[in-house]
Design a protein around this motif. Structure first.
Motif, PDB file in Angstrom:
ATOM      1  N   LYS A   1       0.831  -1.208   0.000  1.00  0.00           N
ATOM      2  CA  LYS A   1       0.000   0.000   0.000  1.00  0.00           C
ATOM      3  C   LYS A   1       0.864   1.255   0.000  1.00  0.00           C
ATOM      4  N   SER A   2       1.953   1.248   0.758  1.00  0.00           N
ATOM      5  CA  SER A   2       2.817   2.428   0.854  1.00  0.00           C
ATOM      6  C   SER A   2       3.504   2.726  -0.474  1.00  0.00           C
ATOM      7  N   ARG A   3       3.836   1.686  -1.246  1.00  0.00           N
ATOM      8  CA  ARG A   3       4.531   1.898  -2.516  1.00  0.00           C
ATOM      9  C   ARG A   3       3.677   2.664  -3.520  1.00  0.00           C
ATOM     10  N   LYS A   4       2.374   2.697  -3.334  1.00  0.00           N
ATOM     11  CA  LYS A   4       1.506   3.418  -4.262  1.00  0.00           C
ATOM     12  C   LYS A   4       1.668   4.934  -4.143  1.00  0.00           C
ATOM     13  N   ARG A   5       2.270   5.388  -3.031  1.00  0.00           N
ATOM     14  CA  ARG A   5       2.422   6.828  -2.842  1.00  0.00           C
ATOM     15  C   ARG A   5       3.266   7.456  -3.937  1.00  0.00           C
TER      16      ARG A   5
END
Length: 294
Positions: A231-235
């Protein structure tokens, strides 16, 4: 007073508050009408307002609104000379957010300078072999492109920490070899393009960077990456989308590599500036970059 001028004075006020003492020293010529920080402020204002053309920018500004406005050609030359000053401003703005960050995301995006079918006959940015564009393959878009790659590292909150522009043919994993001089003691999240056991071990041993990448399905002892990392990599993907949408980073009007990289840096600095204004002036979510800054 037009919105361009109002935004210009707001940008000038913010970057002047950083207490900069820098002037580009020219050996010849008379003293410039606009200071270096004013030239940078006008450049960032145009990028924030999605004005790519300098002709269009200067046509929308009345001479009476900015009395010391310089000519367009002089503005273009000076903004290229102020590349390093512009990068210092970006780093100063970013340092206000990421001083105590421990988790970062790394990714890359293609920067086309022309359509692939035209790459054999164009002369853009081909002055020197070391900085000339090249052919590259984008796995996410499943196509070939001609130009450069933008490699970026951002925090989980969406603030760019490190940037680099390379030829399109350079593999993503090679960017990690240069990151050791810029970061240490953190966790770095990447996609499968950064899978490399040797580089992962080298980063951990030398600068204590833990590289977290998802494993391939056919790897031994396969384990899915934790959901919070995915989820964090989508930032960073969202940041790249914002750069393409509002800041038009894929539009190229430069004829030299110096002009090209200056425009790219100006767009990313303008993004960081809006995030800074959102947090420290209006106290609103930093990634709502389409809000007004005046």
């Amino acid at each position: 007073m037009s919105n361009i001028v109002k935004n210009y004075y707001r940008v000038l006020e913010v970057i002047s508050s950083l207490n900069w003492e820098y002037e580009h020293k020219s050996k010849v010529g008379r003293k410039s009408k606009m200071s270096d920080i004013e030239v940078v402020a006008l450049s960032l204002t145009s990028e924030y307002m999605s004005i790519d053309s300098e002709n269009s920018l200067f046509k929308q500004i009345k001479p009476s609104e900015i009395p010391n406005l310089i000519e367009r050609s002089q503005f273009n030359k000076r903004r290229r000379k102020l590349f390093f000053f512009l990068n210092k401003i970006r780093l100063k703005l970013a340092s206000s957010f990421i001083e105590f960050e421990k988790y970062f995301i790394v990714d890359s995006m293609p920067l086309e300078i022309c359509k692939f079918s035209r790459h054999n006959r164009i002369k853009i940015c081909k002055d020197e072999f070391e900085t000339a564009p090249s052919k590259g393959y984008c796995a996410s878009q499943n196509n070939w492109f001609y130009g450069y790659k933008l490699h970026g590292v951002c925090s989980v909150n969406g603030i760019f920490h490190s940037l680099e522009i390379t030829k399109a043919e350079v593999h993503d994993v090679h960017f990690l070899k240069n990151i050791k001089q810029q970061m240490s003691d953190c966790v770095l999240l990447g996609d499968r393009g950064y899978l490399s056991e040797s580089i992962q071990l080298d980063l951990f041993r030398t600068v204590n960077i833990k590289l977290e990448t998802p494993m391939r399905m056919n790897q031994k002892q396969y384990k899915p990456q934790p959901y919070i990392f995915r989820k964090s990599r989508k930032r960073i993907e969202t940041l790249f989308s914002q750069l393409c949408d509002q800041f038009r980073i894929r539009n190229n009007y430069a004829k030299s590599f110096q002009g090209f990289k200056t425009r790219i840096l100006a767009k990313i600095t303008a993004l960081t500036l809006v995030q800074y204004i959102n947090k420290f002036i209006f106290d609103r979510p930093i990634n709502n970059i389409k809000n007004q800054i005046i």
